[in-house]
Design a protein around this motif. Structure first.
Motif, PDB file in Angstrom:
ATOM      1  N   MET A  62      62.051 -57.916  31.604  1.00 25.71           N
ATOM      2  CA  MET A  62      61.151 -58.762  32.406  1.00 25.71           C
ATOM      3  C   MET A  62      60.404 -59.766  31.521  1.00 25.71           C
ATOM      4  N   GLU A 167      52.688 -49.739  38.125  1.00 28.81           N
ATOM      5  CA  GLU A 167      54.019 -50.217  37.758  1.00 28.81           C
ATOM      6  C   GLU A 167      53.936 -51.627  37.167  1.00 28.81           C
ATOM      7  N   GLU A 169      55.852 -54.106  36.692  1.00 32.95           N
ATOM      8  CA  GLU A 169      56.530 -55.297  37.222  1.00 32.95           C
ATOM      9  C   GLU A 169      55.582 -56.221  37.984  1.00 32.95           C
ATOM     10  N   THR A 170      54.380 -55.742  38.335  1.00 27.83           N
ATOM     11  CA  THR A 170      53.550 -56.502  39.278  1.00 27.83           C
ATOM     12  C   THR A 170      52.545 -57.457  38.632  1.00 27.83           C
ATOM     13  N   VAL A 237      55.188 -51.675  43.062  1.00 29.06           N
ATOM     14  CA  VAL A 237      56.215 -52.635  43.458  1.00 29.06           C
ATOM     15  C   VAL A 237      56.626 -52.252  44.882  1.00 29.06           C
ATOM     16  N   ASP A 239      58.582 -53.881  47.131  1.00 30.80           N
ATOM     17  CA  ASP A 239      60.012 -54.083  47.378  1.00 30.80           C
ATOM     18  C   ASP A 239      60.764 -53.773  46.084  1.00 30.80           C
ATOM     19  N   VAL A 240      61.365 -52.598  46.009  1.00 28.61           N
ATOM     20  CA  VAL A 240      62.036 -52.220  44.755  1.00 28.61           C
ATOM     21  C   VAL A 240      63.457 -52.777  44.646  1.00 28.61           C
ATOM     22  N   ASP A 242      64.126 -56.383  45.478  1.00 32.34           N
ATOM     23  CA  ASP A 242      63.950 -57.747  44.997  1.00 32.34           C
ATOM     24  C   ASP A 242      62.916 -57.714  43.868  1.00 32.34           C
ATOM     25  N   THR A 243      63.338 -57.203  42.720  1.00 32.40           N
ATOM     26  CA  THR A 243      62.383 -57.059  41.612  1.00 32.40           C
ATOM     27  C   THR A 243      63.146 -57.081  40.296  1.00 32.40           C
ATOM     28  N   PHE A 244      62.438 -56.791  39.201  1.00 40.01           N
ATOM     29  CA  PHE A 244      63.064 -56.826  37.880  1.00 40.01           C
ATOM     30  C   PHE A 244      63.844 -55.542  37.620  1.00 40.01           C
ATOM     31  N   TYR A 245      65.053 -55.701  37.134  1.00 41.62           N
ATOM     32  CA  TYR A 245      65.818 -54.551  36.653  1.00 41.62           C
ATOM     33  C   TYR A 245      66.835 -55.098  35.667  1.00 41.62           C
ATOM     34  N   ARG A 288      65.934 -48.290  46.712  1.00 43.11           N
ATOM     35  CA  ARG A 288      66.557 -49.589  46.439  1.00 43.11           C
ATOM     36  C   ARG A 288      67.741 -49.757  47.381  1.00 43.11           C
TER      37      ARG A 288
END
Lengths: 621, 234
Positions: A62, A167, A169-170, A237, A239-240, A242-245, A288
């Motif tokens: 990310m 988390e 990612e946010t 997060v 929406d798991v 539409d996120t970073f992975y 997911r």
């Protein structure tokens, strides 16, 4: 060509020099002149453990998507390298650039278990960064902690400038933007911390004051400035999908503990086991999307070259499209000879069918985690696994050719009695008897049942956060009862029993529910030489006990004491969505042996619905 | 179809052990989607064998591995695909088809070329090069070598096929493989002992440059680089 931080002579003198050279497949190199923020991401344990951690791979990917940030990795140097770095005063460096992390803007440390706390001090010390946040200047990086232990950050409050609760990612990009502005503005270190404290999920320990009552419990914990909020809210997060992975995770040269593609299929868990901290912290359970998982599985395998893929989640069987996902993986992987590993599966007809396809039945073992020996105690902990289900699952498996079973239990659970301990042996015996019901010509030799018990540690934000913990002597007594009882069983030769060490469990208990006053003892233990406490060969309980004694810390106050319903806990300033009222209700239900439905059977009103996502809202779409 | 791959291992990859290099190479083959054959059974493994393990700390531009494939792209395409998915320090140099029935690289390695340098910081006695020439003039060079039967005295002189000094670099060609494997660090250690100065392994930079098969007779060697036993795929 990259220049290494260490000479050949040093690298050739230590075990596994590849731990320190970086340059792995998918490691990210950038031109530091084009970078505004240098972020060192640390897992404070040895490289092979740290490289196996999914969270860091997600955040690494990310951060590095941003052109103005270069995120690099750093791990605890192993004992041999620790000695060299100390003796030669070589500052700890990041793997990618091989440059000292003391010159970075941020040092992020993931805090996954309590027994890594002395390693955090090691990393700071070797990096030549002052251990205490209060002693750092503008020359030093900001040290930020995250991960599950950040949900009770207080024992580490002295050593961190900030904690990120939730988390990553946010809010990290938001925090990074603030940092860039602050850097341009030329403000003081405190200026930045006060701005950061206003970012949702960020906790700046230096901006809070704790007052204690005469009995040693907390009277109050209050912000000392208007910028610091009274409550810090966990970040989620929603929406798991539409996120970073990471599609291109870093692939180590040396064999890491997790030597495979890890596909996180969901976050959180619907089950509500009352001892389980992850089950509460990561609410609401979120799945997911199947199509996303298919796409990532293929791409990650192609980009890494791994020969194995593993599904990751707290309870894979609860993923609603598991069958489709597994069938896809079998189709995708078998022509390429890629193995599929399916941990945390409930044993039933479906999982046995799948396991029969993806692994060698004769070599693999079945795993059950009843956690407690009797139905009464399983109801107390809300573990919805019955003896009937276990015996049915085991029976089907034995008829399908399996002969090895692993059973996991905890000792020292609230309300546990001798009958519950003996129940562990009785359950193992019934499983063995079930095996020998299979006709001799259809079974695979003798059956092997391995019973393992760990000792229960009450954790913050669980219904058992009020519960007292056993003393070391009590734990060992209970293990003795189990061991003795197993020896009394008819099929004792088919049952092997392992138990966890008690010293380290007690220490884990102190740190898990400790407060700010514990920090001095962590530091003292480190100075006495404690390091790699999670490695039994390096754990030195006597030094920890000396440290507690010298710091005037009463171990029983943190472990053996029954906490009052209205006690202020060190972690109360954090809001994880799950309400304290819910946890208290669950504690009552536990003591009465009442079970609570899982999130799909019906909502119990824990409070996590505020995040407006996941299982809480499944039926509303 | 059997394929011989030649590659170099340089830079920080010298700190990757042989075992880890094998695991790494398997991943390169998968990333490059080379259609490699697997063994039968419940835990199939790639059909591949390395010619000669390189000790930790050494670099090389002459490493070999043989693999078996179902079908192969052209040599040029294979090199491109593999080099696109490898890391700094490893480059694939050749991808060649071997004739049917050819022996695998490991079984035919007979000799290796090395370039040996001293680290700059290492203080050397003057005229070490002349001393080396004198050392090599001995008809026999006996050293103690660890064997399965314990320590044994062996004469390594016949295993030194060539050894000369060129601008501070020692070029040597030594017997290698399963019959007599002479490591350059062992030769240098023996030289140091003879000349009266210490040559610890950490004082040397050793670069392997080629591996050979011996196509000659019992009396006459005919060393051929392993790559020449295969031919490019068009």
């Amino acid at each position: 060509m990259r220049k290494l931080a260490l000479s050949d002579e040093i690298l050739m003198s230590v075990e596994k020099p590849a731990r320190y050279i970086g340059g792995e497949v998918n490691a990210v190199m950038k031109d530091k002149k084009q970078i505004d923020i240098r972020f060192a991401m640390c897992f404070p344990d040895v490289y092979e453990i740290g490289m196996s951690h999914l969270g860091i791979q997600i955040l690494y990917d990310m951060f590095n998507r941003r052109e103005d940030i270069w995120c690099e990795r750093v791990y605890s140097p192993w004992i041999d390298m620790d000695k060299v770095l100390r003796e030669q005063r070589i500052p700890l460096f990041a793997l990618e650039s091989q440059e000292p992390i003391k010159d970075f803007d941020f040092l992020g440390i993931t805090i996954q278990y309590e027994m890594c706390y002395t390693n955090i001090l090691q990393v700071l010390d070797l990096a030549q960064i002052p251990l205490e946040a209060a002693k750092r200047t503008k020359e030093h990086p900001f040290v930020i902690g995250g991960g599950p232990c950040a949900y009770n950050p207080e024992p580490l409050a002295d050593f961190f400038d900030l904690f990120y609760i939730g988390e990553g990612e946010t809010q990290y990009f938001h925090l990074m933007d603030l940092y860039k502005e602050w850097k341009r503005s030329g403000g003081t270190r405190e200026d930045f911390l006060k701005q950061a404290a206003q970012v949702p999920g960020i906790y700046v320990p230096s901006l809070y004051e704790v007052h204690y009552k005469e009995d040693g419990t907390i009277a109050s914990m209050m912000p000392v400035c208007p910028e610091a909020p009274e409550k810090v809210h966990k970040q989620v997060v929603v929406d798991v999908t539409d996120t970073f992975y990471p599609k291109k995770p870093v692939v180590p040269f040396i064999k890491a503990t997790q030597d495979r593609v890890v596909l996180e299929i969901q976050r959180g868990c619907i089950r509500g086991c009352r001892f389980c901290q992850a089950g509460m912290l990561y609410r609401p359970a979120r799945e997911r999307d199947l199509e996303m998982l298919k796409e990532y599985a293929s791409e990650m395998l192609k980009n890494t070259g791994y020969e194995e893929i593993s599904l990751s989640s707290l309870s894979s069987s609860d993923y609603t499209k598991l069958e489709e996902l597994v069938n896809f993986l079998i189709e995708e992987c078998s022509p390429k000879k890629i193995n599929i590993s399916l941990p945390s599966l409930r044993i039933d007809a479906f999982s046995l069918d799948v396991m029969g396809k993806v692994q060698d039945v004769k070599k693999s073992s079945l795993t059950f985690a009843p956690e407690a020996g009797t139905q009464r105690l399983r109801d107390v902990i809300n573990k919805g696994l019955t003896e009937e289900v276990i015996l049915n699952g085991a029976g089907q498996a034995f008829e399908g050719g399996w002969s090895r079973v692993k059973l996991y239990f905890m000792l020292g659970l609230p309300t546990e009695e001798e009958e519950d301990m003996k129940g562990i042996a009785a359950l193992a015996e019934k499983i063995a008897e079930r095996y020998y019901e299979v006709p001799k010509d259809q079974r695979n030799g003798k059956c092997q049942i391995v019973v393992s018990t760990s000792f229960f540690v009450p954790k913050p934000f669980t219904p058992f956060q009020w519960a007292p913990m056993c003393t070391k002597e009590e734990f060992l007594h209970r293990a003795y009862v189990v061991n003795h009882e197993i020896k009394e069983q008819k099929n004792k030769k088919s049952i092997k029993y392992n138990w966890h060490e008690a010293d380290v469990t007690v220490l884990e208990g102190i740190l898990a529910r400790g407060d700010r006053r514990i920090g001095s003892a962590v530091r003292k233990a480190y100075e006495k030489g404690c390091l790699f406490d999670s490695w039994s060969e390096y754990f030195r309980n006597e030094l920890w006990q000396e440290a507690f004694a010298q710091c005037g810390i009463d171990v029983d106050f943190y472990t053996a004491r029954v906490r009052a319903k209205d006690e202020v806990f060190p972690w109360d300033f954090i809001d994880i969505g799950v309400s304290r009222a819910f946890l208290e209700r669950e504690w009552d239900h536990a003591l009465h042996g009442n079970v609570t439905k899982n999130c799909r059977q019906g909502c119990s009103g824990c409070g996590a619905a505020v995040y407006k996502g996941g299982v809480c809202h499944e039926h509303q779409n | 179809m059997n394929i011989r791959i030649k590659f170099c291992k340089t830079g920080s990859l010298r700190f990757i052990s042989h075992l880890d290099l094998m695991r790494y190479f398997q991943k390169v083959l998968r990333r490059a989607e080379i259609d490699i054959c697997y063994s039968e059974g419940f835990s199939p493994h790639m059909i591949m064998s390395f010619a000669s393990p390189l000790s930790l700390g050494l670099t090389s531009r002459g490493e070999y591995v043989d693999i078996r494939v179902h079908k192969a792209p052209s040599s040029a395409e294979a090199l491109e695909r593999m080099n696109a998915v490898t890391v700094e320090g490893m480059e694939v140099l050749r991808f060649r088809r071997l004739p049917e029935q050819s022996k695998n690289a490991m079984s035919i390695v007979a000799a290796a070329d090395y370039e040996v340098r001293f680290r700059e910081e290492q203080k050397l006695p003057k005229e070490w090069a002349e001393k080396l020439a004198k050392y090599l003039e001995q008809p026999a060079i006996c050293i103690q070598k660890e064997t399965k039967k314990g320590k044994q005295e062996v004469d390594i002189r016949p295993w030194i096929y060539a050894c000369s000094v060129r601008e501070g670099v020692i070029d040597m060609q030594l017997s290698a493989g399963s019959v007599h494997n002479l490591k350059p660090e062992l030769l240098m250690q023996s030289f140091g002992e003879w000349a009266g100065f210490a040559v610890p392994a950490s004082a040397l930079l050793i670069h392997r440059t080629e591996l050979y098969a011996d196509l000659g007779t019992e009396t006459e060697r005919k060393l051929v680089p392993l790559e020449e036993l295969g031919e490019d795929i068009g």
